[in-house]
Design a protein around this motif. Structure first.
Motif, mmCIF file in Angstrom:
data_model
loop_
_atom_site.group_PDB
_atom_site.id
_atom_site.type_symbol
_atom_site.label_atom_id
_atom_site.label_comp_id
_atom_site.label_asym_id
_atom_site.label_seq_id
_atom_site.Cartn_x
_atom_site.Cartn_y
_atom_site.Cartn_z
ATOM 1 N N GLY A 200 52.890 39.173 32.699
ATOM 2 C CA GLY A 200 52.996 40.393 31.921
ATOM 3 C C GLY A 200 51.996 40.466 30.781
ATOM 4 N N THR A 201 51.347 39.379 30.480
ATOM 5 C CA THR A 201 50.374 39.340 29.388
ATOM 6 C C THR A 201 48.951 39.636 29.853
ATOM 7 O OG1 THR A 201 50.116 36.964 29.717
ATOM 8 C CG2 THR A 201 51.738 37.683 28.063
ATOM 9 N N MET A 202 48.771 39.997 31.131
ATOM 10 C CA MET A 202 47.420 40.234 31.643
ATOM 11 C C MET A 202 46.790 41.441 30.976
ATOM 12 S SD MET A 202 48.024 41.926 35.351
ATOM 13 C CE MET A 202 48.931 43.442 35.510
ATOM 14 N N ALA B 66 39.480 52.687 40.588
ATOM 15 C CA ALA B 66 40.111 53.422 39.488
ATOM 16 C C ALA B 66 41.568 53.010 39.431
ATOM 17 C CB ALA B 66 40.005 54.921 39.737
ATOM 18 N N PHE B 67 42.121 53.021 38.232
ATOM 19 C CA PHE B 67 43.524 52.701 38.060
ATOM 20 C C PHE B 67 44.304 54.006 38.052
ATOM 21 C CE2 PHE B 67 41.312 49.118 36.058
ATOM 22 C CZ PHE B 67 41.881 48.072 36.768
ATOM 23 N N ASP B 68 45.263 54.119 38.972
ATOM 24 C CA ASP B 68 46.086 55.303 39.116
ATOM 25 C C ASP B 68 47.535 54.844 39.034
ATOM 26 O OD1 ASP B 68 47.072 57.825 39.687
ATOM 27 O OD2 ASP B 68 46.683 57.671 41.829
ATOM 28 N N ARG B 69 48.220 55.189 37.937
ATOM 29 C CA ARG B 69 49.580 54.686 37.724
ATOM 30 C C ARG B 69 50.586 55.423 38.581
ATOM 31 N NH1 ARG B 69 50.350 55.040 31.424
ATOM 32 N NH2 ARG B 69 51.202 56.960 32.203
ATOM 33 N N GLU B 70 51.400 54.661 39.278
ATOM 34 C CA GLU B 70 52.576 55.165 39.956
ATOM 35 C C GLU B 70 53.649 54.119 39.739
ATOM 36 O OE1 GLU B 70 52.410 56.544 43.917
ATOM 37 O OE2 GLU B 70 50.434 57.427 43.662
ATOM 38 N N LEU C 67 43.312 42.166 35.465
ATOM 39 C CA LEU C 67 43.682 42.905 36.669
ATOM 40 C C LEU C 67 42.457 43.200 37.520
ATOM 41 C CD1 LEU C 67 45.800 44.321 38.396
ATOM 42 C CD2 LEU C 67 45.548 46.342 36.924
ATOM 43 N N HIS C 68 41.374 43.576 36.881
ATOM 44 C CA HIS C 68 40.110 43.824 37.584
ATOM 45 C C HIS C 68 39.705 42.581 38.392
ATOM 46 C CE1 HIS C 68 35.860 45.006 38.117
ATOM 47 N NE2 HIS C 68 35.586 43.766 37.749
ATOM 48 N N GLN C 69 39.717 41.428 37.749
ATOM 49 C CA GLN C 69 39.351 40.183 38.425
ATOM 50 C C GLN C 69 40.310 39.868 39.569
ATOM 51 O OE1 GLN C 69 36.577 38.415 37.982
ATOM 52 N NE2 GLN C 69 35.949 39.927 36.475
ATOM 53 N N ALA C 70 41.611 40.100 39.366
ATOM 54 C CA ALA C 70 42.611 39.818 40.399
ATOM 55 C C ALA C 70 42.425 40.724 41.615
ATOM 56 C CB ALA C 70 44.020 39.982 39.829
ATOM 57 N N ILE C 71 42.135 42.012 41.378
ATOM 58 C CA ILE C 71 41.910 42.938 42.491
ATOM 59 C C ILE C 71 40.697 42.497 43.298
ATOM 60 C CG2 ILE C 71 41.199 45.297 43.086
ATOM 61 C CD1 ILE C 71 42.945 46.237 40.698
ATOM 62 N N ASN D 255 57.224 37.286 31.268
ATOM 63 C CA ASN D 255 57.455 38.420 32.155
ATOM 64 C C ASN D 255 56.461 38.356 33.296
ATOM 65 O OD1 ASN D 255 59.503 39.563 30.605
ATOM 66 N ND2 ASN D 255 58.060 40.658 29.334
ATOM 67 N N ILE D 256 56.942 38.693 34.482
ATOM 68 C CA ILE D 256 56.105 38.722 35.676
ATOM 69 C C ILE D 256 56.062 40.165 36.158
ATOM 70 C CG2 ILE D 256 55.861 37.915 38.061
ATOM 71 C CD1 ILE D 256 55.525 35.714 35.944
ATOM 72 N N ILE D 257 54.874 40.641 36.503
ATOM 73 C CA ILE D 257 54.695 42.002 36.997
ATOM 74 C C ILE D 257 54.168 41.942 38.420
ATOM 75 C CG2 ILE D 257 53.426 44.161 36.681
ATOM 76 C CD1 ILE D 257 53.317 43.494 33.703
ATOM 77 N N THR D 258 54.777 42.738 39.308
ATOM 78 C CA THR D 258 54.307 42.847 40.684
ATOM 79 C C THR D 258 53.493 44.128 40.796
ATOM 80 O OG1 THR D 258 56.276 41.721 41.486
ATOM 81 C CG2 THR D 258 55.008 42.979 43.095
ATOM 82 N N VAL D 259 52.266 44.010 41.315
ATOM 83 C CA VAL D 259 51.357 45.145 41.437
ATOM 84 C C VAL D 259 50.968 45.289 42.905
ATOM 85 C CG1 VAL D 259 49.138 46.093 40.709
ATOM 86 C CG2 VAL D 259 50.436 44.652 39.133
ATOM 87 N N LYS D 260 51.129 46.488 43.448
ATOM 88 C CA LYS D 260 50.668 46.760 44.808
ATOM 89 C C LYS D 260 49.383 47.563 44.710
ATOM 90 C CE LYS D 260 51.898 48.704 49.270
ATOM 91 N NZ LYS D 260 52.902 49.462 50.043
ATOM 92 N N VAL D 261 48.317 47.042 45.297
ATOM 93 C CA VAL D 261 47.002 47.684 45.278
ATOM 94 C C VAL D 261 46.733 48.211 46.680
ATOM 95 C CG1 VAL D 261 44.543 47.339 44.878
ATOM 96 C CG2 VAL D 261 46.219 46.081 43.496
#
Length: 69
Positions: free
Chosen positions: A37-39, A61-65, A44-48, A14-20
């Motif tokens: 999808g296994t991250m 901070a992580f804010d889910r939308e 995620l912290h390192q990727a950001i 699974n691939i997840i697209t994240v917009k920061v």
């Protein structure tokens, strides 16, 4: 703020697209990350930090939308 779309299935994972998005910036500063999808949150912290060019000195901070687009 991180926005994620529903995971997209590839042949092997699974691939997840994240917009920061950085709040309060004009013009807006954002990055779109494509992650497995296994991250973990640590991944995620390192990727950001890598995407923003930071060197582990910025708080976030992580804010889910969730969106389906």
């Amino acid at each position: 703020m991180a926005k994620t779309s529903a995971p997209k299935t590839s042949a092997s994972m699974n691939i997840i697209t994240v917009k920061v998005t950085l709040r309060g910036t004009k013009p807006p500063v954002w990055r779109r990350l494509v992650m497995p999808g296994t991250m973990t949150l640590g991944d995620l912290h390192q990727a950001i930090h890598a995407a923003m060019g930071w060197h582990d000195g910025h708080l976030h901070a992580f804010d889910r939308e969730w969106s389906s687009s």
